[in-house]
Write a protein that holds these residues in place. Structure first.
Motif, PDB file in Angstrom:
ATOM      1  N   SER A   1     -51.962  60.713 -18.290  1.00 43.14           N
ATOM      2  CA  SER A   1     -52.428  61.310 -16.938  1.00 43.14           C
ATOM      3  C   SER A   1     -51.376  61.110 -15.912  1.00 43.14           C
ATOM      4  CB  SER A   1     -53.752  60.669 -16.767  1.00 43.14           C
ATOM      5  OG  SER A   1     -53.425  59.129 -16.432  1.00 43.14           O
ATOM      6  N   VAL A   2     -51.741  61.980 -14.862  1.00 44.15           N
ATOM      7  CA  VAL A   2     -50.979  61.785 -13.551  1.00 44.15           C
ATOM      8  C   VAL A   2     -52.094  61.687 -12.423  1.00 44.15           C
ATOM      9  CG1 VAL A   2     -48.832  63.024 -14.521  1.00 44.15           C
ATOM     10  CG2 VAL A   2     -50.716  64.570 -13.483  1.00 44.15           C
ATOM     11  N   ALA A   3     -51.535  61.024 -11.441  1.00 45.21           N
ATOM     12  CA  ALA A   3     -52.415  61.038 -10.200  1.00 45.21           C
ATOM     13  C   ALA A   3     -51.951  62.075  -9.126  1.00 45.21           C
ATOM     14  CB  ALA A   3     -52.053  59.756  -9.594  1.00 45.21           C
ATOM     15  N   VAL A   4     -52.868  62.341  -8.224  1.00 41.23           N
ATOM     16  CA  VAL A   4     -52.632  63.290  -7.141  1.00 41.23           C
ATOM     17  C   VAL A   4     -51.458  63.161  -6.565  1.00 41.23           C
ATOM     18  CG1 VAL A   4     -53.392  64.359  -5.123  1.00 41.23           C
ATOM     19  CG2 VAL A   4     -55.126  63.725  -7.038  1.00 41.23           C
ATOM     20  N   GLY A   5     -50.598  64.126  -6.411  1.00 37.33           N
ATOM     21  CA  GLY A   5     -49.076  63.876  -5.810  1.00 37.33           C
ATOM     22  C   GLY A   5     -48.065  63.345  -6.558  1.00 37.33           C
ATOM     23  N   GLN A   6     -48.237  63.052  -8.048  1.00 38.91           N
ATOM     24  CA  GLN A   6     -47.329  62.290  -8.717  1.00 38.91           C
ATOM     25  C   GLN A   6     -46.338  63.357  -9.036  1.00 38.91           C
ATOM     26  OE1 GLN A   6     -48.789  59.857 -11.832  1.00 38.91           O
ATOM     27  NE2 GLN A   6     -46.921  59.853 -12.869  1.00 38.91           N
ATOM     28  N   ASN A   7     -44.848  63.294  -9.052  1.00 36.01           N
ATOM     29  CA  ASN A   7     -43.878  64.035  -9.333  1.00 36.01           C
ATOM     30  C   ASN A   7     -43.777  65.158  -8.177  1.00 36.01           C
ATOM     31  OD1 ASN A   7     -43.105  62.259 -11.141  1.00 36.01           O
ATOM     32  ND2 ASN A   7     -44.490  63.299 -12.767  1.00 36.01           N
ATOM     33  N   VAL A   8     -44.128  65.256  -7.063  1.00 33.13           N
ATOM     34  CA  VAL A   8     -44.488  66.245  -6.226  1.00 33.13           C
ATOM     35  C   VAL A   8     -43.867  65.552  -4.893  1.00 33.13           C
ATOM     36  CG1 VAL A   8     -45.782  67.901  -4.675  1.00 33.13           C
ATOM     37  CG2 VAL A   8     -46.272  67.463  -7.231  1.00 33.13           C
ATOM     38  N   LEU A   9     -42.753  66.220  -4.334  1.00 36.01           N
ATOM     39  CA  LEU A   9     -42.412  66.075  -2.725  1.00 36.01           C
ATOM     40  C   LEU A   9     -43.286  66.934  -1.897  1.00 36.01           C
ATOM     41  CD1 LEU A   9     -38.656  66.419  -2.992  1.00 36.01           C
ATOM     42  CD2 LEU A   9     -39.943  64.212  -2.827  1.00 36.01           C
ATOM     43  N   GLN A  10     -43.725  66.363  -1.057  1.00 40.13           N
ATOM     44  CA  GLN A  10     -44.784  67.092  -0.030  1.00 40.13           C
ATOM     45  C   GLN A  10     -43.924  67.578   1.083  1.00 40.13           C
ATOM     46  OE1 GLN A  10     -47.908  67.388  -0.900  1.00 40.13           O
ATOM     47  NE2 GLN A  10     -47.781  65.896  -2.527  1.00 40.13           N
ATOM     48  N   VAL A  11     -44.727  68.520   1.808  1.00 40.05           N
ATOM     49  CA  VAL A  11     -43.827  69.060   2.985  1.00 40.05           C
ATOM     50  C   VAL A  11     -43.685  68.133   4.136  1.00 40.05           C
ATOM     51  CG1 VAL A  11     -44.349  70.849   4.910  1.00 40.05           C
ATOM     52  CG2 VAL A  11     -45.203  71.475   2.523  1.00 40.05           C
ATOM     53  N   GLY A  12     -42.488  68.045   4.463  1.00 40.79           N
ATOM     54  CA  GLY A  12     -42.229  66.983   5.529  1.00 40.79           C
ATOM     55  C   GLY A  12     -42.045  65.558   4.948  1.00 40.79           C
ATOM     56  N   GLU A  13     -42.051  65.397   3.706  1.00 35.47           N
ATOM     57  CA  GLU A  13     -41.877  63.989   3.253  1.00 35.47           C
ATOM     58  C   GLU A  13     -40.547  63.369   3.604  1.00 35.47           C
ATOM     59  OE1 GLU A  13     -42.263  61.402  -0.956  1.00 35.47           O
ATOM     60  OE2 GLU A  13     -43.415  63.514  -0.708  1.00 35.47           O
ATOM     61  N   ASP A  14     -39.497  64.171   3.411  1.00 34.27           N
ATOM     62  CA  ASP A  14     -38.323  63.645   3.779  1.00 34.27           C
ATOM     63  C   ASP A  14     -38.029  63.647   5.467  1.00 34.27           C
ATOM     64  OD1 ASP A  14     -35.512  63.073   3.525  1.00 34.27           O
ATOM     65  OD2 ASP A  14     -34.906  64.911   2.680  1.00 34.27           O
ATOM     66  N   VAL A  15     -38.292  64.633   6.011  1.00 34.97           N
ATOM     67  CA  VAL A  15     -38.026  64.958   7.683  1.00 34.97           C
ATOM     68  C   VAL A  15     -39.285  65.759   8.007  1.00 34.97           C
ATOM     69  CG1 VAL A  15     -36.704  65.472   9.626  1.00 34.97           C
ATOM     70  CG2 VAL A  15     -35.505  64.697   7.426  1.00 34.97           C
ATOM     71  N   PRO A  16     -40.185  65.102   8.950  1.00 36.94           N
ATOM     72  CA  PRO A  16     -41.252  65.934   9.585  1.00 36.94           C
ATOM     73  C   PRO A  16     -40.612  66.579  10.629  1.00 36.94           C
ATOM     74  CG  PRO A  16     -41.652  63.516   9.718  1.00 36.94           C
ATOM     75  CD  PRO A  16     -40.078  63.708   9.344  1.00 36.94           C
ATOM     76  N   LEU A  17     -41.394  67.848  10.947  1.00 39.22           N
ATOM     77  CA  LEU A  17     -40.795  68.595  11.973  1.00 39.22           C
ATOM     78  C   LEU A  17     -40.964  68.020  13.269  1.00 39.22           C
ATOM     79  CD1 LEU A  17     -40.780  71.604  13.300  1.00 39.22           C
ATOM     80  CD2 LEU A  17     -43.088  71.590  13.521  1.00 39.22           C
ATOM     81  N   GLY A  18     -39.653  68.201  13.977  1.00 36.41           N
ATOM     82  CA  GLY A  18     -39.626  67.632  15.250  1.00 36.41           C
ATOM     83  C   GLY A  18     -39.101  66.102  15.555  1.00 36.41           C
ATOM     84  N   ALA A  19     -38.997  65.400  14.308  1.00 32.80           N
ATOM     85  CA  ALA A  19     -38.509  64.132  14.188  1.00 32.80           C
ATOM     86  C   ALA A  19     -36.914  63.956  14.537  1.00 32.80           C
ATOM     87  CB  ALA A  19     -38.713  63.624  13.003  1.00 32.80           C
ATOM     88  N   GLU A  20     -36.843  63.136  15.420  1.00 33.84           N
ATOM     89  CA  GLU A  20     -35.233  62.560  15.443  1.00 33.84           C
ATOM     90  C   GLU A  20     -34.745  62.092  14.334  1.00 33.84           C
ATOM     91  OE1 GLU A  20     -33.103  59.161  17.823  1.00 33.84           O
ATOM     92  OE2 GLU A  20     -33.950  60.760  19.462  1.00 33.84           O
ATOM     93  N   ILE A  21     -33.671  62.827  13.754  1.00 32.72           N
ATOM     94  CA  ILE A  21     -32.875  62.641  12.649  1.00 32.72           C
ATOM     95  C   ILE A  21     -31.713  61.898  12.886  1.00 32.72           C
ATOM     96  CG2 ILE A  21     -34.022  64.480  11.268  1.00 32.72           C
ATOM     97  CD1 ILE A  21     -31.472  66.162  11.721  1.00 32.72           C
ATOM     98  N   LEU A  22     -31.079  62.136  13.793  1.00 36.35           N
ATOM     99  CA  LEU A  22     -29.877  61.140  14.210  1.00 36.35           C
ATOM    100  C   LEU A  22     -29.866  60.894  15.591  1.00 36.35           C
ATOM    101  CD1 LEU A  22     -27.144  63.140  11.887  1.00 36.35           C
ATOM    102  CD2 LEU A  22     -28.405  60.962  11.621  1.00 36.35           C
ATOM    103  N   PRO A  23     -29.573  59.708  16.151  1.00 33.34           N
ATOM    104  CA  PRO A  23     -29.554  59.452  17.456  1.00 33.34           C
ATOM    105  C   PRO A  23     -28.234  59.626  18.088  1.00 33.34           C
ATOM    106  CG  PRO A  23     -29.047  57.510  16.230  1.00 33.34           C
ATOM    107  CD  PRO A  23     -29.375  58.613  15.453  1.00 33.34           C
ATOM    108  N   GLN A  24     -28.150  59.894  19.528  1.00 34.78           N
ATOM    109  CA  GLN A  24     -27.129  59.781  20.546  1.00 34.78           C
ATOM    110  C   GLN A  24     -26.134  58.732  20.073  1.00 34.78           C
ATOM    111  OE1 GLN A  24     -27.493  59.770  24.466  1.00 34.78           O
ATOM    112  NE2 GLN A  24     -25.522  60.414  24.973  1.00 34.78           N
ATOM    113  N   GLY A  25     -24.737  59.026  19.951  1.00 37.75           N
ATOM    114  CA  GLY A  25     -24.038  57.821  19.600  1.00 37.75           C
ATOM    115  C   GLY A  25     -23.717  57.732  18.516  1.00 37.75           C
ATOM    116  N   HIS A  26     -24.459  58.351  17.332  1.00 39.79           N
ATOM    117  CA  HIS A  26     -24.126  57.939  16.068  1.00 39.79           C
ATOM    118  C   HIS A  26     -22.988  58.591  15.394  1.00 39.79           C
ATOM    119  CE1 HIS A  26     -25.559  57.409  11.698  1.00 39.79           C
ATOM    120  NE2 HIS A  26     -25.140  58.495  11.535  1.00 39.79           N
ATOM    121  N   ILE A  27     -22.053  57.723  14.633  1.00 42.55           N
ATOM    122  CA  ILE A  27     -21.014  58.153  13.816  1.00 42.55           C
ATOM    123  C   ILE A  27     -21.221  59.049  12.619  1.00 42.55           C
ATOM    124  CG2 ILE A  27     -18.703  57.564  12.681  1.00 42.55           C
ATOM    125  CD1 ILE A  27     -18.807  55.129  14.561  1.00 42.55           C
ATOM    126  N   LEU A  28     -21.080  60.226  12.506  1.00 39.45           N
ATOM    127  CA  LEU A  28     -21.470  61.231  11.543  1.00 39.45           C
ATOM    128  C   LEU A  28     -20.704  60.727  10.207  1.00 39.45           C
ATOM    129  CD1 LEU A  28     -21.669  64.647  13.286  1.00 39.45           C
ATOM    130  CD2 LEU A  28     -23.660  63.183  12.519  1.00 39.45           C
TER     131      LEU A  28
END
Length: 422
Positions: free
Chosen positions: A147-174
């Motif tokens: 059996s599998v649970a709800v959401g198992q083996n699934v990446l949800q929308v925005g699970e990595d990065v939500p819309l509008g989130a700050e992903i890298l700050p000022q002064g960050h070395i790329l």
């Protein structure tokens, strides 16, 4: 000049330098793939969520999790496969009760599915039939063995990065992974801080260019090139100003001209306390505030000069190559990051190793001792590479530097010590 040493511990000396460096260099826009190692001029926010659609993390079958509850190898759940979601295309299959659809890793799952069963946890009830075109002939049945649970083996929308989130700050070395993250969001250009231009002068009547043949009493210029390498590693652009003789007016003119076209000035040699030392007077005559201190509580490199001229850092390094390299790493490299507005200094490569022999020191100063690393019975073994500070091969033959803390009178064989890797 009158002899003077205004000695400070390294941490206090760096803080004094930073207090006089307030300006951050201007920014420029560069293609994201070319921005590795650059410093972000502004924070970056996500223009959309990532992932933008629900994705499978496995090859298998998109299902309604409730239809698999209680499934096991001894009592499998039977599902009818009604279609497939092709890679790179929307999921147009609609699942009803007891139905499934073939999905692939990274592919979209249907809106009517809420989980994915890994293909290894299923088996077909009978052989899968292919149509004349070579595609699966639907429907066909599978047994779900777990059996599998709800959401198992699934990446949800925005699970990595939500819309509008700050992903890298000022002064960050790329870093390489940052470039991948930016490009995954469609950010193909980025604002970065201009690379600091660092002027480098070698001084001394005895110093000649590396390509020249050294006569008795002459030495080849080493410091310009070791410092230039450290400048590049820290994200700066080295500007070699050549070799200046021990003549005050010539040195002052060369220093003033090079500082005018760069963001930072480094002069090697001429920092030992002696009657021939002109570096302090030159720095003071270049502008305000001038010399901040002459002398750092370290070995090697105690007579290092730290100054600032109109907001630009100016360093006078000892002529001995080991001292010059260690001291530039201690003050020049942090200054380059500071000019770029780096908020968090990059972590140094540090390892713990067991000391193979005693190291003598004096309380009240930090010692940096070159060391070789080798595998020992209990982990890494650090063997000091002892030598005078004018012997460059003490560094060539070393893997890093053992730090003897400020108020510790030496280290003993068998101690576990921190080694700063080159």
């Amino acid at each position: 000049m009158p002899e003077f040493f205004n000695v400070l511990p390294p941490d206090e000396a760096r803080e004094l330098l930073f207090q006089h460096l307030t300006a951050v260099l201007p920014s420029k826009t560069v293609p994201t793939p070319e921005a590795n190692g650059r410093v972000l001029a502004t924070a970056v926010t996500a223009p959309h969520a990532l992932p933008q659609f629900r994705r499978s993390t496995m090859d298998g079958y998109a299902v309604r999790a409730a239809n698999t509850f209680g499934a096991s190898e001894s009592l499998p759940a039977f599902l009818q496969v009604v279609g497939e979601v092709p890679m790179g295309q929307p999921a147009k299959v609609t699942l009803g009760t007891g139905q499934a659809a073939i999905v692939h890793t990274g592919g979209m799952i249907p809106e009517t599915a809420d989980a994915v069963v890994q293909i290894e946890q299923t088996q077909t009830v009978s052989g899968v039939q292919l149509s004349v075109s070579g595609n699966y002939a639907y429907p066909f049945e599978i047994e779900v063995l777990k059996s599998v649970a709800v959401g198992q083996n699934v990446l949800q929308v925005g699970e990595d990065v939500p819309l509008g989130a700050e992903i890298l700050p000022q002064g960050h070395i790329l870093r390489p992974q940052d470039l991948g993250g930016l490009l995954a969001l469609g950010i193909v250009s980025i604002d970065v801080v201009r690379r600091p231009r660092v002027g480098i002068l070698a001084t001394g009547d005895e110093v000649i260019a590396p390509k020249e043949t050294a006569a008795p009493g002459q030495i080849r210029d080493i410091n310009s090139y070791t410092v230039a390498g450290l400048v590049e590693q820290a994200g700066g652009v080295p500007i070699l100003g050549g070799i200046i003789p021990d003549e005050f007016a010539t040195l002052e003119t060369a220093a003033a001209n090079l500082l005018a076209e760069t963001d930072m000035l480094v002069m090697s040699a001429g920092s030992s306390v002696s009657v021939r030392d002109m570096t302090v007077q030159v720095i003071d005559r270049l502008g305000s505030p001038g010399v901040l201190l002459h002398g750092v509580a370290t070995r090697p490199g105690k007579p290092t000069i730290v100054g600032v001229v109109e907001g630009k850092p100016v360093l006078g390094l000892p002529g001995n190559p080991v001292s010059a390299m260690v001291q530039f790493d201690m003050f020049g490299v942090p200054a380059i990051y500071h000019l770029q507005g780096v908020k968090k200094m990059p972590r140094r490569g540090l390892v713990w190793a067991q000391l193979s022999q005693n190291i003598a020191s004096e309380t009240g100063r930090e010692d940096y001792v070159p060391a070789r690393l080798a595998d020992g019975p209990e982990g890494l073994l650090a063997t000091p590479v002892f030598g005078k500070s004018n012997l460059i091969y003490t560094l060539v033959n070393a893997d890093g530097l053992i730090k003897v803390p400020l108020n510790k009178g030496g280290l003993l064989a068998g101690d576990w010590v921190e080694v700063r890797l080159f």
